[in-house]
Write a protein that holds these residues in place. Structure first.
Motif, PDB file in Angstrom:
ATOM      1  N   ASP A  41       0.842  -1.199   0.000  1.00  0.00           N
ATOM      2  CA  ASP A  41       0.000   0.000   0.000  1.00  0.00           C
ATOM      3  C   ASP A  41       0.877   1.248   0.000  1.00  0.00           C
ATOM      4  O   ASP A  41       0.686   2.174  -0.806  1.00  0.00           O
ATOM      5  CB  ASP A  41      -0.908  -0.025   1.229  1.00  0.00           C
ATOM      6  CG  ASP A  41      -1.941   1.098   1.236  1.00  0.00           C
ATOM      7  OD1 ASP A  41      -1.964   1.914   0.300  1.00  0.00           O
ATOM      8  OD2 ASP A  41      -2.732   1.158   2.199  1.00  0.00           O
ATOM      9  N   LEU A  42       1.874   1.282   0.901  1.00  0.00           N
ATOM     10  CA  LEU A  42       2.729   2.461   1.000  1.00  0.00           C
ATOM     11  C   LEU A  42       3.563   2.668  -0.266  1.00  0.00           C
ATOM     12  O   LEU A  42       3.670   3.792  -0.770  1.00  0.00           O
ATOM     13  CB  LEU A  42       3.653   2.343   2.214  1.00  0.00           C
ATOM     14  CG  LEU A  42       2.964   2.311   3.583  1.00  0.00           C
ATOM     15  CD1 LEU A  42       4.006   2.342   4.697  1.00  0.00           C
ATOM     16  CD2 LEU A  42       1.974   3.454   3.753  1.00  0.00           C
ATOM     17  N   THR A  43       4.152   1.600  -0.783  1.00  0.00           N
ATOM     18  CA  THR A  43       4.952   1.763  -2.001  1.00  0.00           C
ATOM     19  C   THR A  43       4.067   2.097  -3.204  1.00  0.00           C
ATOM     20  O   THR A  43       4.505   2.781  -4.127  1.00  0.00           O
ATOM     21  CB  THR A  43       5.805   0.514  -2.291  1.00  0.00           C
ATOM     22  OG1 THR A  43       4.977  -0.645  -2.330  1.00  0.00           O
ATOM     23  CG2 THR A  43       6.883   0.331  -1.242  1.00  0.00           C
ATOM     24  N   GLY A  44       2.804   1.656  -3.161  1.00  0.00           N
ATOM     25  CA  GLY A  44       1.864   2.057  -4.201  1.00  0.00           C
ATOM     26  C   GLY A  44       1.603   3.554  -4.168  1.00  0.00           C
ATOM     27  O   GLY A  44       1.520   4.212  -5.226  1.00  0.00           O
ATOM     28  N   GLN A  45       1.479   4.111  -2.970  1.00  0.00           N
ATOM     29  CA  GLN A  45       1.296   5.561  -2.843  1.00  0.00           C
ATOM     30  C   GLN A  45       2.528   6.308  -3.359  1.00  0.00           C
ATOM     31  O   GLN A  45       2.407   7.305  -4.080  1.00  0.00           O
ATOM     32  CB  GLN A  45       1.025   5.927  -1.381  1.00  0.00           C
ATOM     33  CG  GLN A  45      -0.314   5.452  -0.859  1.00  0.00           C
ATOM     34  CD  GLN A  45      -0.564   5.887   0.576  1.00  0.00           C
ATOM     35  OE1 GLN A  45      -0.038   6.886   1.042  1.00  0.00           O
ATOM     36  NE2 GLN A  45      -1.374   5.128   1.293  1.00  0.00           N
ATOM     37  N   LEU A  46       3.704   5.809  -2.977  1.00  0.00           N
ATOM     38  CA  LEU A  46       4.943   6.425  -3.472  1.00  0.00           C
ATOM     39  C   LEU A  46       5.027   6.346  -4.997  1.00  0.00           C
ATOM     40  O   LEU A  46       5.463   7.300  -5.656  1.00  0.00           O
ATOM     41  CB  LEU A  46       6.152   5.717  -2.863  1.00  0.00           C
ATOM     42  CG  LEU A  46       6.683   6.233  -1.524  1.00  0.00           C
ATOM     43  CD1 LEU A  46       7.824   5.344  -1.051  1.00  0.00           C
ATOM     44  CD2 LEU A  46       7.146   7.678  -1.633  1.00  0.00           C
ATOM     45  N   THR A  47       4.620   5.223  -5.546  1.00  0.00           N
ATOM     46  CA  THR A  47       4.643   5.059  -7.004  1.00  0.00           C
ATOM     47  C   THR A  47       3.774   6.106  -7.678  1.00  0.00           C
ATOM     48  O   THR A  47       4.164   6.695  -8.709  1.00  0.00           O
ATOM     49  CB  THR A  47       4.171   3.643  -7.400  1.00  0.00           C
ATOM     50  OG1 THR A  47       5.051   2.672  -6.822  1.00  0.00           O
ATOM     51  CG2 THR A  47       4.148   3.466  -8.912  1.00  0.00           C
ATOM     52  N   ARG A  48       2.589   6.371  -7.113  1.00  0.00           N
ATOM     53  CA  ARG A  48       1.692   7.384  -7.702  1.00  0.00           C
ATOM     54  C   ARG A  48       2.340   8.768  -7.664  1.00  0.00           C
ATOM     55  O   ARG A  48       2.232   9.539  -8.624  1.00  0.00           O
ATOM     56  CB  ARG A  48       0.351   7.387  -6.964  1.00  0.00           C
ATOM     57  CG  ARG A  48      -0.492   6.153  -7.262  1.00  0.00           C
ATOM     58  CD  ARG A  48      -1.942   6.323  -6.831  1.00  0.00           C
ATOM     59  NE  ARG A  48      -2.092   6.379  -5.384  1.00  0.00           N
ATOM     60  CZ  ARG A  48      -2.137   5.315  -4.588  1.00  0.00           C
ATOM     61  NH1 ARG A  48      -2.021   4.085  -5.100  1.00  0.00           N
ATOM     62  NH2 ARG A  48      -2.299   5.445  -3.290  1.00  0.00           N
ATOM     63  N   ILE A  49       3.012   9.082  -6.561  1.00  0.00           N
ATOM     64  CA  ILE A  49       3.665  10.390  -6.461  1.00  0.00           C
ATOM     65  C   ILE A  49       4.785  10.507  -7.493  1.00  0.00           C
ATOM     66  O   ILE A  49       4.897  11.509  -8.216  1.00  0.00           O
ATOM     67  CB  ILE A  49       4.236  10.601  -5.038  1.00  0.00           C
ATOM     68  CG1 ILE A  49       3.109  10.675  -3.998  1.00  0.00           C
ATOM     69  CG2 ILE A  49       5.087  11.874  -4.990  1.00  0.00           C
ATOM     70  CD1 ILE A  49       3.595  10.640  -2.553  1.00  0.00           C
ATOM     71  N   ILE A  50       5.619   9.483  -7.571  1.00  0.00           N
ATOM     72  CA  ILE A  50       6.758   9.525  -8.499  1.00  0.00           C
ATOM     73  C   ILE A  50       6.280   9.500  -9.952  1.00  0.00           C
ATOM     74  O   ILE A  50       6.828  10.189 -10.816  1.00  0.00           O
ATOM     75  CB  ILE A  50       7.733   8.381  -8.186  1.00  0.00           C
ATOM     76  CG1 ILE A  50       8.375   8.625  -6.811  1.00  0.00           C
ATOM     77  CG2 ILE A  50       8.804   8.261  -9.267  1.00  0.00           C
ATOM     78  CD1 ILE A  50       9.217   7.475  -6.290  1.00  0.00           C
TER      79      ILE A  50
END
Length: 201
Positions: free
Chosen positions: A128-137
């Motif tokens: 979930d957290l890395t998915g959020q980071l992926t969206r930001i990047i």
């Protein structure tokens, strides 16, 4: 007045479980303790959570989800640049973890034990957290700020590179002198790397 089995909800059980864990720790806390705290039979608790393991998994997921939900608001904040969102997101993650460790150390220690036992819950949380980071990047890639070919790989790299500031194994370091400056230095280094990922600049 204690809740009856008719008014008992999963959320009330999870709230009581958290208090029982805080009081007794994961080794000694039982479903009977939770039922006693609610003024119901342990059978009423088992109607919502079929096993002790299921109850522990649900209460741990709830604890982790609180952080993920707060961070999701930052990840989706389109009024900020992707770089600012990334900085704010990483700062909020560090603040949330430090807050939990500092303000409720008994419960933090309890969940640190439970997290070790519940690999699937932790994997889902990290995804979930890395998915959020992926969206930001990915938003940074779209805006031309981050010249990357694979935002998901970059997101995982950023997450692991900042683990000192969110992995519970480092909790004792979070109040050390200079930790905030060290955090800022790491974030600055990562942002510069994302900006020049194609090797230019």
């Amino acid at each position: 007045m204690p809740p009856t089995s008719e008014t008992l909800t999963a959320e009330r059980i999870l709230e009581a479980t958290e208090e029982v864990l805080r009081r007794h720790g994961p080794a000694k806390a039982t479903v009977v303790d939770v039922a006693r705290a609610l003024g119901v039979s342990h059978g009423s608790v088992y109607r919502h959570f079929r096993t002790k393991a299921a109850l522990r998994e649900a209460v741990t997921k709830r604890w982790l989800d609180r952080t993920a939900q707060r961070l999701a608001g930052i990840a989706g904040a389109d009024d900020r640049s992707p770089e600012q969102r990334l900085r704010d997101w990483l700062a909020a993650l560090f603040a949330a973890k430090r807050h939990k460790a500092g303000d409720d150390p008994e419960l933090f220690a309890t969940y640190s034990v439970l997290v070790e036992e519940l690999g699937g819950v932790v994997r889902d949380h990290i995804a979930d957290l890395t998915g959020q980071l992926t969206r930001i990047i990915a938003a940074g890639v779209e805006a031309g700020a981050f010249p990357l070919s694979d935002p998901a790989i970059a997101a995982r790299a950023v997450f692991h590179a900042t683990s000192r500031f969110h992995d519970p194994g480092h909790a004792r370091e979070w109040t050390a002198p200079g930790i905030d400056e060290e955090f800022e230095a790491v974030v600055d280094l990562l942002v510069r790397g994302l900006r020049t990922a194609d090797g230019q600049g």
